[in-house]
Design a protein around this motif. Structure first.
Motif, PDB file in Angstrom:
ATOM      1  N   GLY A 142      17.479  24.159  29.798  1.00 42.45           N
ATOM      2  CA  GLY A 142      18.235  25.415  29.837  1.00 42.45           C
ATOM      3  C   GLY A 142      18.322  26.050  31.213  1.00 42.45           C
ATOM      4  N   PHE A 143      17.643  25.458  32.197  1.00 37.38           N
ATOM      5  CA  PHE A 143      17.686  26.017  33.551  1.00 37.38           C
ATOM      6  C   PHE A 143      18.898  25.439  34.273  1.00 37.38           C
ATOM      7  N   ASP A 144      19.758  26.283  34.864  1.00 39.50           N
ATOM      8  CA  ASP A 144      20.930  25.690  35.507  1.00 39.50           C
ATOM      9  C   ASP A 144      21.093  26.062  36.985  1.00 39.50           C
ATOM     10  N   GLY A 145      19.977  26.295  37.663  1.00 40.32           N
ATOM     11  CA  GLY A 145      20.046  26.543  39.108  1.00 40.32           C
ATOM     12  C   GLY A 145      19.713  25.295  39.904  1.00 40.32           C
ATOM     13  N   ASP A 146      19.250  25.511  41.121  1.00 39.27           N
ATOM     14  CA  ASP A 146      18.847  24.408  41.999  1.00 39.27           C
ATOM     15  C   ASP A 146      17.390  24.043  41.765  1.00 39.27           C
ATOM     16  N   VAL A 147      17.129  22.745  41.845  1.00 40.00           N
ATOM     17  CA  VAL A 147      15.753  22.260  41.769  1.00 40.00           C
ATOM     18  C   VAL A 147      15.322  21.812  43.164  1.00 40.00           C
ATOM     19  N   VAL A 148      14.150  22.239  43.578  1.00 41.73           N
ATOM     20  CA  VAL A 148      13.577  21.756  44.837  1.00 41.73           C
ATOM     21  C   VAL A 148      12.346  20.923  44.474  1.00 41.73           C
ATOM     22  N   VAL A 149      12.359  19.662  44.899  1.00 41.90           N
ATOM     23  CA  VAL A 149      11.212  18.782  44.637  1.00 41.90           C
ATOM     24  C   VAL A 149      10.332  18.745  45.880  1.00 41.90           C
ATOM     25  N   LEU A 150       9.054  19.037  45.680  1.00 40.27           N
ATOM     26  CA  LEU A 150       8.076  19.022  46.775  1.00 40.27           C
ATOM     27  C   LEU A 150       6.912  18.129  46.375  1.00 40.27           C
ATOM     28  N   TYR A 151       6.114  17.715  47.363  1.00 37.33           N
ATOM     29  CA  TYR A 151       4.889  16.976  47.072  1.00 37.33           C
ATOM     30  C   TYR A 151       3.690  17.916  47.204  1.00 37.33           C
ATOM     31  N   GLY A 152       2.768  17.806  46.289  1.00 32.94           N
ATOM     32  CA  GLY A 152       1.563  18.632  46.341  1.00 32.94           C
ATOM     33  C   GLY A 152       0.633  18.305  47.503  1.00 32.94           C
ATOM     34  N   ASP A 153       0.837  17.134  48.123  1.00 32.09           N
ATOM     35  CA  ASP A 153      -0.066  16.729  49.215  1.00 32.09           C
ATOM     36  C   ASP A 153       0.570  16.941  50.586  1.00 32.09           C
ATOM     37  N   THR A 154       1.641  17.730  50.621  1.00 28.49           N
ATOM     38  CA  THR A 154       2.361  17.972  51.875  1.00 28.49           C
ATOM     39  C   THR A 154       2.376  19.478  52.119  1.00 28.49           C
ATOM     40  N   PRO A 155       1.359  19.980  52.836  1.00 28.83           N
ATOM     41  CA  PRO A 155       1.118  21.425  52.837  1.00 28.83           C
ATOM     42  C   PRO A 155       1.880  22.259  53.857  1.00 28.83           C
ATOM     43  N   PHE A 156       2.559  21.613  54.815  1.00 28.08           N
ATOM     44  CA  PHE A 156       3.038  22.406  55.958  1.00 28.08           C
ATOM     45  C   PHE A 156       4.529  22.683  56.036  1.00 28.08           C
ATOM     46  N   ILE A 157       5.286  22.323  55.002  1.00 19.91           N
ATOM     47  CA  ILE A 157       6.731  22.595  55.042  1.00 19.91           C
ATOM     48  C   ILE A 157       6.910  24.122  55.121  1.00 19.91           C
ATOM     49  N   THR A 158       7.695  24.578  56.059  1.00 19.27           N
ATOM     50  CA  THR A 158       7.806  26.030  56.242  1.00 19.27           C
ATOM     51  C   THR A 158       8.868  26.643  55.324  1.00 19.27           C
ATOM     52  N   PRO A 159       8.721  27.924  55.040  1.00 14.19           N
ATOM     53  CA  PRO A 159       9.734  28.634  54.261  1.00 14.19           C
ATOM     54  C   PRO A 159      11.121  28.544  54.907  1.00 14.19           C
ATOM     55  N   GLU A 160      11.182  28.580  56.251  1.00 13.56           N
ATOM     56  CA  GLU A 160      12.482  28.511  56.946  1.00 13.56           C
ATOM     57  C   GLU A 160      13.178  27.191  56.626  1.00 13.56           C
ATOM     58  N   THR A 161      12.411  26.102  56.652  1.00 12.85           N
ATOM     59  CA  THR A 161      12.982  24.793  56.357  1.00 12.85           C
ATOM     60  C   THR A 161      13.524  24.747  54.926  1.00 12.85           C
ATOM     61  N   LEU A 162      12.744  25.295  53.997  1.00 15.13           N
ATOM     62  CA  LEU A 162      13.190  25.282  52.599  1.00 15.13           C
ATOM     63  C   LEU A 162      14.455  26.122  52.440  1.00 15.13           C
ATOM     64  N   ARG A 163      14.503  27.244  53.149  1.00 11.20           N
ATOM     65  CA  ARG A 163      15.708  28.089  53.063  1.00 11.20           C
ATOM     66  C   ARG A 163      16.913  27.367  53.654  1.00 11.20           C
ATOM     67  N   ALA A 164      16.703  26.602  54.731  1.00  8.70           N
ATOM     68  CA  ALA A 164      17.812  25.838  55.328  1.00  8.70           C
ATOM     69  C   ALA A 164      18.346  24.812  54.332  1.00  8.70           C
ATOM     70  N   MET A 165      17.436  24.239  53.527  1.00  2.15           N
ATOM     71  CA  MET A 165      17.886  23.270  52.516  1.00  2.15           C
ATOM     72  C   MET A 165      18.733  23.940  51.445  1.00  2.15           C
ATOM     73  N   ILE A 166      18.268  25.111  51.012  1.00  2.00           N
ATOM     74  CA  ILE A 166      19.024  25.849  49.994  1.00  2.00           C
ATOM     75  C   ILE A 166      20.414  26.200  50.537  1.00  2.00           C
ATOM     76  N   ALA A 167      20.458  26.603  51.798  1.00  2.38           N
ATOM     77  CA  ALA A 167      21.743  26.956  52.410  1.00  2.38           C
ATOM     78  C   ALA A 167      22.658  25.730  52.447  1.00  2.38           C
ATOM     79  N   ALA A 168      22.110  24.553  52.805  1.00  4.45           N
ATOM     80  CA  ALA A 168      22.911  23.332  52.889  1.00  4.45           C
ATOM     81  C   ALA A 168      23.418  22.897  51.515  1.00  4.45           C
ATOM     82  N   ARG A 169      22.674  23.272  50.480  1.00  2.44           N
ATOM     83  CA  ARG A 169      23.057  22.896  49.108  1.00  2.44           C
ATOM     84  C   ARG A 169      24.412  23.473  48.718  1.00  2.44           C
ATOM     85  N   ALA A 170      24.781  24.584  49.333  1.00  2.00           N
ATOM     86  CA  ALA A 170      26.073  25.198  49.000  1.00  2.00           C
ATOM     87  C   ALA A 170      27.229  24.237  49.288  1.00  2.00           C
ATOM     88  N   ALA A 171      27.029  23.335  50.277  1.00  2.00           N
ATOM     89  CA  ALA A 171      28.119  22.445  50.681  1.00  2.00           C
ATOM     90  C   ALA A 171      27.934  20.996  50.225  1.00  2.00           C
TER      91      ALA A 171
END
Ligand code: UD1
Ligand code: CA
Length: 449
Positions: free
Chosen positions: A94-123
């Protein structure tokens, strides 16, 4: 657009050689899993799904300690990252938004990087996080066609030509939920590892006429932890970054490389941190406070202008008000020290409250434990506790009261009173001289004979 996180954490982490599941090993005092969840929290996800497998109950409990609403799903057999993502399908019904898949053993991905991915998803239908590597080793390679991502090939399955590519797969992907699950359904396991590779969704997407694109980040962000050596390296990277962050915010450190910080260490401007100080989790130090060398702090709050150490230990629940002095070889646990009070030498204060401007003499101990239960000691403001006072809790020393040196306080001391409880002294004239001349004579006789 609403966002759901799927965090893969089912793997055993064989190379850690540990009873503790890999994602529960800590950096900066917090499990790897919490680091990943913390940076993803900046996306304000509506749903968080943790894919567990190895030590599932412990991993689920840790995830829920960070976010009580996180849903744990179980991947009983680890058949690959694609298979792992498929386990999240029911939880995201029933969820119809974007899914972001991350690894639990990868601790340093920054919020800015994740936001850039969400922004790129628009296109683009599928967005993959990649990084340029000088030494790409065994990472999956991102195969580009111009600006478009055409496929991802795992190292084991790659041709020499593929392996020459230096743009690597971090593992983080983003796509609409229905797109993710529909693509994951089409993944097979006919490859060198016999696994269901999540990475195959890119090739499948392109074959279906969908678009895939890459957002890149610094290689340091995508650092995954597989062994103790990598864990120690990641810890060092975390410490370096956290020290820089604090110094940039106006914290003074003479020897930053010797100061150890936790993920949540908060230190105010113009605070001074001397060499060799350890901040375990839960510490806040206000502006202008001074933490002197070789102190260890955990779960403590140090107010403006207070001084701690050298060689002090603040344990959980230590609450130091402004201008408090805690000196060398002093341990404070679950105790409030009010404004301007001094506890300067060789003292244990536990389960206690010390009033403003009171002075606690050297060697004082709050005897808080009777072998079964803990008891409280309360000391009023402007009081004076003589050196080597034993405060047998529960006990109260009033305001403007005092205890004589060496007193064992077992009864409450009223406001303004002095408690004295120690053996009376007697002097024996000439005794010491006589005694030692006798011993000297004995020793001389022995060495002659
Ligand atoms: C994966 C990528 C690779 C990428 C690399 C980055 C695939 C097929 N490959 O490879 O392109 O360069 O990460 O580090 O995705 N996990 C599960 N269940 C499973 C398998 C894995 O939960 O069945 C979890 C693991 O616990 C781990 C993460 O997924 O946290 C990645 O799995 P891992 O086996 O380490 O993938 P890599 O081979 O490193
Ligand atoms: Ca890995």
């Amino acid at each position: 657009m609403s966002i759901a996180l799927v965090i893969l954490a089912a793997g055993k982490g064989t190379r850690m050689d540990s009873d503790l599941p890999k994602v529960l090993h800590s950096i900066g005092g917090a499990p790897l899993l919490h680091h990943a969840m913390h940076s993803a929290a900046s996306l304000e996800p509506d749903r968080t799904v943790i894919v567990t497998g190895h030590e599932a109950a412990r991993v689920a409990a840790a995830a829920q300690a960070f976010d009580a609403d996180a849903v744990a799903v179980r991947q009983d057999e680890q058949l690959g990252t694609g298979h792992a993502v498929a386990q999240a399908r029911d939880a995201l019904e029933g969820f119809d938004g974007d899914v972001v898949v991350l690894y639990g053993d990868t601790p340093f991905i920054t919020p800015e990087t994740l936001r850039a991915m969400i922004a790129a998803r628009a296109a683009h239908d599928v967005v993959v996080l990649g990084f340029e590597s000088v030494d790409p080793g065994r990472y999956g390679r991102l195969i580009m066609e111009g600006a478009a991502l055409s496929r991802i090939v795992e190292f084991k399955d790659a041709t020499d030509e593929d392996r020459a590519a230096t743009l690597c797969n971090s593992g983080v992907i983003c796509a609409r939920a229905d797109t993710v699950f529909s693509l994951v359904d089409a993944i097979g396991n006919d490859n060198a590892s016999g696994e269901y590779y999540l990475t195959d969704i890119v090739g499948i997407a392109n074959a279906r006429g969908l678009t895939a694109s890459v957002v890149t980040c610094d290689e340091a962000e995508t650092l995954g932890i597989n062994s103790r050596v990598e864990l120690a390296r990641a810890e060092a990277a975390f410490q370096t970054r956290k020290r820089l962050e604090l110094m940039t915010d106006g914290v003074q450190m003479q020897a930053p490389d010797t100061v150890f910080l936790s993920f949540d260490t908060t230190i105010g401007r113009d605070a001074q941190i001397e060499p060799n100080v350890v901040f375990a989790p839960g510490v806040t130090v206000e502006s202008g406070a001074r933490i002197r060398a070789f102190s260890h702090l955990e779960g403590a709050h140090v107010s403006r202008g207070a001084t701690v150490g050298p060689f002090a230990r603040l344990r959980p629940g230590a609450e130091l008000a402004e201008e408090v002095h805690v000196g060398n070889f002093v341990e404070i646990k679950n105790a409030t020290i009010d404004e301007g009070a001094k506890v300067n030498h060789l003292t244990y204060v536990g389960d206690a409250q010390i009033g403003a401007r009171s002075n606690i003499g050297a060697g004082t101990i709050t005897c808080n434990y009777d072998g079964m239960m803990k008891h409280r000691t309360t000391i009023g403001p402007d009081s004076f506790v003589g050196s080597n006072t034993m405060l047998v809790a529960p006990v109260t020393v009033g305001a403007e009261a005092m205890t004589a040196t060496g007193t064992v306080v077992t009864k409450d001391v009223p406001d303004g009173a002095m408690a004295i409880g120690r053996a009376k002294q007697t002097n024996k004239d000439g005794f010491a001289r006589k005694f030692f001349s006798m011993l000297r004579a004995r020793k001389d006789q022995k060495s002659k004979g």
